[in-house]
Enzyme design. Sequence first.
Site, PDB file in Angstrom:
ATOM      1  CG  HIS A  54      -5.424  -6.832  -7.749  1.00 41.57           C
ATOM      2  ND1 HIS A  54      -6.385  -5.939  -7.309  1.00 41.57           N
ATOM      3  CD2 HIS A  54      -4.955  -6.337  -8.922  1.00 41.57           C
ATOM      4  CE1 HIS A  54      -6.471  -4.937  -8.183  1.00 41.57           C
ATOM      5  NE2 HIS A  54      -5.623  -5.159  -9.168  1.00 41.57           N
ATOM      6  CG  HIS A  78      -6.390  -5.759 -14.449  1.00 40.70           C
ATOM      7  ND1 HIS A  78      -6.914  -6.636 -13.542  1.00 40.70           N
ATOM      8  CD2 HIS A  78      -5.784  -4.793 -13.725  1.00 40.70           C
ATOM      9  CE1 HIS A  78      -6.640  -6.219 -12.316  1.00 40.70           C
ATOM     10  NE2 HIS A  78      -5.949  -5.102 -12.392  1.00 40.70           N
ATOM     11  CD  GLU A  82       2.780  -0.949 -16.325  1.00 39.56           C
ATOM     12  OE1 GLU A  82       2.681  -0.996 -17.566  1.00 39.56           O
ATOM     13  OE2 GLU A  82       3.523  -0.165 -15.718  1.00 39.56           O
ATOM     14  CG  ASP A  83       2.085  -5.054 -12.390  1.00 37.96           C
ATOM     15  OD1 ASP A  83       2.682  -4.009 -12.736  1.00 37.96           O
ATOM     16  OD2 ASP A  83       1.064  -5.054 -11.692  1.00 37.96           O
ATOM     17  CG  ASP A 145      -7.356  -2.062 -11.075  1.00 36.88           C
ATOM     18  OD1 ASP A 145      -6.914  -2.945 -10.323  1.00 36.88           O
ATOM     19  OD2 ASP A 145      -6.648  -1.144 -11.550  1.00 36.88           O
ATOM     20  CG  ASP A 265     -33.711  13.499   4.787  1.00 40.43           C
ATOM     21  OD1 ASP A 265     -32.885  14.052   5.517  1.00 40.43           O
ATOM     22  OD2 ASP A 265     -33.967  13.871   3.635  1.00 40.43           O
TER      23      ASP A 265
HETATM   24 MN    MN Z   1      -4.863  -3.875 -10.874  1.00 31.42          MN
END
Ligand code: MN
Length: 737
Positions: A54, A78, A82-83, A145, A265
Amino acid sequence: MRAPSPMMRQYELVDRVKAYNPNCDEALLDKAYIYAMKAHGTQKRASGAPYFSHPLEVAAILTDLRLDDATIVAAVLHDTVEDTDSTVADIERLFGAEIAALVDGLTKIKKLDFVSKKATQGENFRKLLLAVAEDVRVLLVKLADRLHNMRTLHFVPPAKRVRIAEETLDIYAPLAGRMGMQDMREELEDLAFQHIKPDAYQTIGERLDRLTAASTGLITEIESVLQARLVERGISAMVKGRRKQPYSIWKKMERKSVSFEQLSDVFGFRVIVDDVDDCYRALGVVHTAWPMVPGRYKDYISTPKQNDYRSIHTTVIGPGHQRAELQIRTRAMDRVAEFGIAAHALYKDGVDPERRPLDDTAAYRWLRHTVDLLAENENPDEFLEHTKLELFHDQVFCFTPKGLLIALPRGATPIDFAYAVHTKVGNTAVGCKVNGRIAPLLSELQNGDEVEIIRSEGQTPPSAWEALVVTGKARAAIRRATRAAVRRQYAGLGRQIVERAFERAGRAFSEDALKAALPRLARTSVEDVLAATGRGEMFSGDVVRAVYPDHLDEKKPAPIQAPAGKGWFGLKKGSHMKFRLPDSERPEAIPIRGLNGDLPVTLAPDGGAVPGDRIVGILNPGEGITIYPIQSSALAAFENEPDRWLDVRWDMEEVGQQRFPARIQLKSINEPGTLAQITHVIAEHSGNIDNISMVRRTPDFTDMTIDLAVWDLKHLNAIIAQLRGKSVVSRIERVIG
Ligand code: MN
């Protein structure tokens, strides 16, 4: 903009960056790749793929936008803080402060669970904007992201999908558009649309496929004919046809309520030329070759959109009577149209001297401006509403007399313009000139209008404006200004009432003494006490007793006895002598300076008071003072509430500034021209008639009630005297409610 799959190798990432930035820091990119790979370890995505794929895909999207090393590295890292077990301090130690700040911003945004409750959505949006305003590259990574998460949304449980898709359509797609990144906006919209309205998406997609298959020849025909005509005229151009996205077609169908068959169009052509001059020459060639569709020509080169987008738009009826939409622009304009703010983001590394510093772009200025607005809005949900609206609105571009460009949402009024220039300008606006002519403050501004605001100091904006303006800034400022003005009015009235109460009690009033007594009144400021008294929420007697507790002996705060009895004089003989005294003998009475003064004053309905009448004020909690003539029978209703009676007197500086309503009743003789005679007399004495009602009681007489607007009592009496002198008037009197 499709990223490669399966998982990108370490050398592939470096090669992608090197392709547009030969001086890139290979070692740094390698280090980030290895660090993130180790940090995410065996984590998996919802799709079952290794999690590490990812951040790599996100970085790949950003290499398509040709971003600088710091942004690419931040993209790879990134999700680590957090993870995984990584901390911002780790990132800073290994990658430096700049990259750590970017990752920190992204971590903060990730913590906002956007798709949770609506109640917190506004607050989250506010935090998002604050986080990205520090460094717009945070927003670029966040958008990439979101784009990758949208591309893989079908792996997410269905219940969550729609909410994420709606949030994308509400916030991220318009934000991408606002940053000028049109391709990203379109892809986000289309991916979201696919999950929000799967049936509509499929139907439109299938028909588009069929139509494209049927008109393949047509697109290439238009392309080659166009190309040939341009070459004939010595213009070197690149012509590229494309079909529109399902979402943009669906939007048009919704907006114009037409069916897909009527929508002609669906194909667009881009004509990319060398310079601005060639843009206009190419336009000439196009308009000579095919008839143009009226109302579709737009010149965003001379007036760029707020996100820096520049291009000429026109629609023509091409071969096979097929409508074709054309966008004509230079290569540089094309790059901005595609990459938006990202087209300028590399400037920092000095890679491309043509790129402008980020802060110099209109998109960045919009972001800053929006963040400034945050400071003025107390309610985050209101803020979200305003900002959402502004994200979607088309813009109008207007100018100050000095030539400064002011961009406003479509539908904006000169009041919005005034507030966009400065809050002070908005608050003191009393009129305006549009293109040199006096115009209503509530007219709708058009592109290119030059607006001059006429100001008057000491003005308060009418609260009704709040509902009529379109910008959040104007709305918030008007609300603040009217709230403050109303509060000032009540505090002013309260001060008059309190000062007089102290006078009657034979005590001195001072703000300092009142300040000391605040705890006893359970109020936090002197202004608060005065405003509460003005609003009728607090009685002046209580204020006196709070300051002088020994004053408890006083029986009533005001020497007023209950009025009683009705009739021509509402007040019983003998009582209320105080109110009957001439104004000159009641210096402590509160001066009333008309209806537009600094006190919240209204007049009693149905035959109220005019200047010159002896008057009484009745305090209405929350509404201010209502003024009654002392003869008014309506006063009897307040006889048991002496605290509400206020001693007031007229204090008009100049008669003839303001008219006051007065009512007369007369009996007239029925003969031709009677009414004309009566209205003529009134007009001759410059009285205004607001209303006339007539009842013919007998064949000979008519009863009339006339509502007049007069300057004062003298003016009213002069009109009555003149009417009395007319032979057609048999009886006349003033009516007091
Ligand atoms: Mn992410």
